[in-house]
Design an enzyme around this catalytic site. Structure first.
Site, short mmCIF file in Angstrom:
data_model
loop_
_atom_site.label_atom_id
_atom_site.label_comp_id
_atom_site.label_asym_id
_atom_site.label_seq_id
_atom_site.Cartn_x
_atom_site.Cartn_y
_atom_site.Cartn_z
N CYS A 14 0.80 -1.22 0.00
CA CYS A 14 0.00 0.00 0.00
C CYS A 14 0.84 1.27 0.00
CB CYS A 14 -0.94 0.00 1.20
SG CYS A 14 -2.03 -1.45 1.24
N HIS B 101 -3.47 6.94 1.58
CA HIS B 101 -3.84 5.62 1.08
C HIS B 101 -5.25 5.30 1.56
CE1 HIS B 101 -4.20 1.40 0.53
NE2 HIS B 101 -3.99 1.11 1.80
N ASN C 251 -10.10 -0.77 -0.60
CA ASN C 251 -8.64 -0.64 -0.50
C ASN C 251 -8.02 -1.29 -1.74
OD1 ASN C 251 -5.90 -0.95 0.04
ND2 ASN C 251 -6.19 -1.55 2.17
#
Length: 335
Positions: free
Chosen positions: A118, A260, A290
């Site tokens: 990420c 993020h 995500n």
């Protein structure tokens, strides 16, 4: 011989791509015991996109995102000198960037993968800016792309509600220092807590009968949600503050906070710790979940398309996740 005179970095364009197939919270509740209300309350996610169909991979999404970025500025792929593909879900463990290079016909470009989950896009942006500022390359395509649906345990309620697939691209080019857009960065790693978020290799119990070589395969994504939350909320603000301090920029100078897109509670908690107004947070995880390395460029491209960002806006970008890795890059947008 290439010039080694220090240059600036400018962002020429962005692009993004998501699969057509969408998975809602209500649909997930038919797979595991959960509900739309439970998921939205704890994550802010309402739906996510999944790459479905046979023989589809992260390359399909990365190629579309890259071509969109090129098309926005009518640039030929032959002008690209380097391609950095930030991904943790390649379709080839030896690397997928070279296949992207071939499909977009960027035949003059060197291409390699960068794996930092990420945090991948932030690290890829920083890596690209260093190449540009040193004069090693002039035009670089950075792509963040992941298809974590392929590595998700769809019977694990703690993870299957979170992840989606997507890709985002950015074209950067060297420029005179006075036109520099990448103002500074700050990167960190703490490998002691790698097991809080991982996709681990698992050996078979018995080795090869003659060679004594243990082989195996990769498992599904594993995450300790509470520890990841505590890590992000404690460390990301510190990274941002250090980067701001080094640049002599104040919190009040920030126009946009782009984190993020992991969990809406994390985004809100980080903003609160920094005393940043909620209306300065760029958020789109409600529609995509995500998407790992894709989340930051995907959200940036969408914000630009919606004309949220104006000329000279200062954007604080922070990625965080598996490794554990985290980092911040601060840019000033130039139209």
């Amino acid at each position: 011989m290439k010039s080694l005179m220090m240059q600036g970095t400018q962002i020429l364009s962005t692009g993004s791509s998501v699969p057509d197939s969408s998975l809602s919270n209500d649909q997930i509740s038919q797979i595991v015991e959960t509900s739309d209300k439970w998921i939205v309350t704890r994550t802010g996610i309402k739906k996510r996109r999944l790459l479905t169909g046979s023989r589809k991979s992260v390359i399909d999404l990365a190629v579309v995102a890259a071509l969109k970025a090129l098309d926005k500025i009518s640039m030929s792929a032959l002008e690209i000198d380097l391609i950095i593909l930030a991904t943790s879900s390649p379709n080839d463990l030896f690397g997928s960037a070279s296949q992207v290079q071939a499909q977009i016909k960027a035949f003059n470009a060197v291409a390699f993968d960068l794996t930092a989950a990420c945090s991948g896009f932030v690290l890829a942006m920083v890596t690209a800016s260093q190449f540009l500022q040193s004069g090693s390359y002039r035009t670089i395509l950075v792509i963040g792309a992941d298809v974590l649906s392929k590595w998700t345990n769809w019977s694990d309620r703690s993870t299957c509600i979170l992840f989606g697939d997507g890709a985002g691209a950015m074209i950067l080019q060297s420029c005179l220092k006075e036109f520099n857009q990448v103002l500074g960065f700050q990167l960190n790693t703490n490998g002691n807590h790698w097991n809080h978020l991982c996709l681990s290799y698992e050996e078979k119990i018995n080795p090869h009968p003659i060679l004594n070589v243990y082989q195996g395969s990769f498992k599904y994504i594993s995450m300790n949600g509470k520890e990841v939350y505590k890590f992000a909320v404690s460390q990301v603000p510190l990274s941002i503050l250090k980067c701001l301090h080094d640049l002599n920029i104040t919190i009040n100078d920030i126009d946009w906070l782009l984190l993020h897109q992991a969990n809406e509670r994390i985004l809100t908690a980080v903003a609160n710790k920094l005393s940043i107004n909620a209306n300065k947070i760029i958020v789109n995880l409600n529609n995509y979940g995500n998407t790992s390395a894709a989340s930051i460029p995907l959200a940036l491209d969408e914000a630009l398309d919606q004309k949220q960002i104006s000329n000279d806006d200062i954007i604080v970008i922070s990625g965080f996740g598996a490794g554990l890795t985290w980092g911040t890059v601060i840019i000033q947008w130039k139209c």
